[in-house]
Design an enzyme around this catalytic site. Sequence first.
Site, PDB file in Angstrom:
ATOM      1  N   CYS B  78       0.851  -1.197   0.000  1.00 45.37           N
ATOM      2  CA  CYS B  78       0.000   0.000   0.000  1.00 45.37           C
ATOM      3  C   CYS B  78       0.883   1.243   0.000  1.00 45.37           C
ATOM      4  O   CYS B  78       1.677   1.456   0.922  1.00 45.37           O
ATOM      5  CB  CYS B  78      -0.920   0.021   1.215  1.00 45.37           C
ATOM      6  SG  CYS B  78      -1.863   1.558   1.341  1.00 45.37           S
ATOM      7  N   ILE B  79       0.733   2.063  -1.014  1.00 45.11           N
ATOM      8  CA  ILE B  79       1.666   3.183  -1.199  1.00 45.11           C
ATOM      9  C   ILE B  79       1.534   4.217  -0.075  1.00 45.11           C
ATOM     10  O   ILE B  79       2.545   4.719   0.428  1.00 45.11           O
ATOM     11  CB  ILE B  79       1.489   3.812  -2.605  1.00 45.11           C
ATOM     12  CG1 ILE B  79       2.555   4.875  -2.863  1.00 45.11           C
ATOM     13  CG2 ILE B  79       0.096   4.392  -2.804  1.00 45.11           C
ATOM     14  CD1 ILE B  79       2.675   5.264  -4.324  1.00 45.11           C
TER      15      ILE B  79
END
Lengths: 121, 130, 98
Positions: B78-79
Site C-alpha cells: 500500500c503506497i
Amino acid sequence: MSDKKSILIINQSAPYGSNKARESLDVALTCAIFEMPVSLLFIGDGVLQLLNGQQPEALQTKKHEAMLTALPMYDIDCLYVTSSDLKQHGLQSEDLAVPVKIVEQKQIASLIQQHDTVLTY
Amino acid sequence: MKFSLVVHSSPISQQSAATAFRFAKTALEAGHEIFRVFYYGDGVLVANSQIAPPQDEINLPEMWQALAKQYDIDLVVCIAAAVKRGVLDDNEAKRYEKDAANLAAGFELSGLGQLAEAIALSDRVITFGA
Amino acid sequence: MTLHLLNKSPQSMSLYSNMLASLSDNDSILLIEDGAYGALSAHNKIFKSLPDTVSLFVLRADTEARGLSERVSALFEVIDDNQFVELTCQNVKVVSWY
C-alpha cells in the site's frame, strides 16, 4: 471489474488510539469507488467510532466523525451497530454522529452470511 | 483455489507476518494460486530492502521475494502506508526529496484499489492481522 | 460456512466474545499463533455453549512451539498447515479476529 462482490467490514476498534479505524474507512471508501457494495458493522469498541461531539483538534489528526458523515457520498449507507454493544458503553442512538441500523447480536451471523467477503479492523 | 492475502502485521514484531508466509507457501505447494499479497499498515515494512535481521532469525523480505519469483505472485505494498513509514520506490523518493529509494526488488507500491481488485478477483481473501 | 481465524490468547476476552457472537451453525474456528492458548482445557468454558455443528481446530505449529502439545483440550482437533489451507477452501469465507 465485472465481479461486484459485496463486502462487510467489521469494526472493533475505537478511533484515535490506533489507526485501525482510519484504515478501515480508507478500505471502505476505495471499495465503494470501485462500485463494490460495502456495509459496515460496528461491534465492541468499534461503536465508539460513531460518537458525536469528537474534537480531535489538539491531537492534530483527522476528525473520524467527519469521515463517517462523508460515507453516504460514496453510497455507503449500510451502517450496523449492535444494541448490546451500545448498551455496554451506556450509549443511545442520540449519541451517534451518523444514522445507523441498530441490530441484535444474533443478526451479526446473518450479516456475515449475506456478504461475499468479510474484512475486520 | 485462487487466494489473496492481506498482511497487516510487522515482519519484525509480530508472528502473524510469518504465518501469512507459511500459509502462502503451503497453498502454493498444494497447487493453489496466490493472486496477490497486499501489505497494509505495518505489514508494508516487509518491503524495506534495508531490513537486516540477525543470522538466527527469519528474513521475511527475502523469503517473499524468492516465493514470488518461483510462483509469479503479485506482492503489492500500500503506497500511502509505505511512504509514511519510509518505504519508497524511486518515484516516491524523488517526489519527497529523500536521499534514496529502499523498496525491495519484487515488491510494488500501489494504491488500495489493488486490494479492491484482489477482493473482486479472488475466491478467498485471508487477512493476517497484528 | 465460515472459517473464523483467531490469533490472540483468552486474555483478549472481548475478541473471543465478538467471534462467538458472529458464529453460524456449521462454521469452524481455527486458533492460530497466541490463539493456541485458547485450546488449553482451562478455557473450555469459552466454547462450551457452542452448538455441536461448530468445529474447533488449533494449528499444530503453534501448539508445539508453545509447549501445548500434551495440553490441548479434547474439544479441539490439532491440524497442520496443509489442513489449514484445506479449511480455507472448504469454507466459503474466512473472517480473521485479531
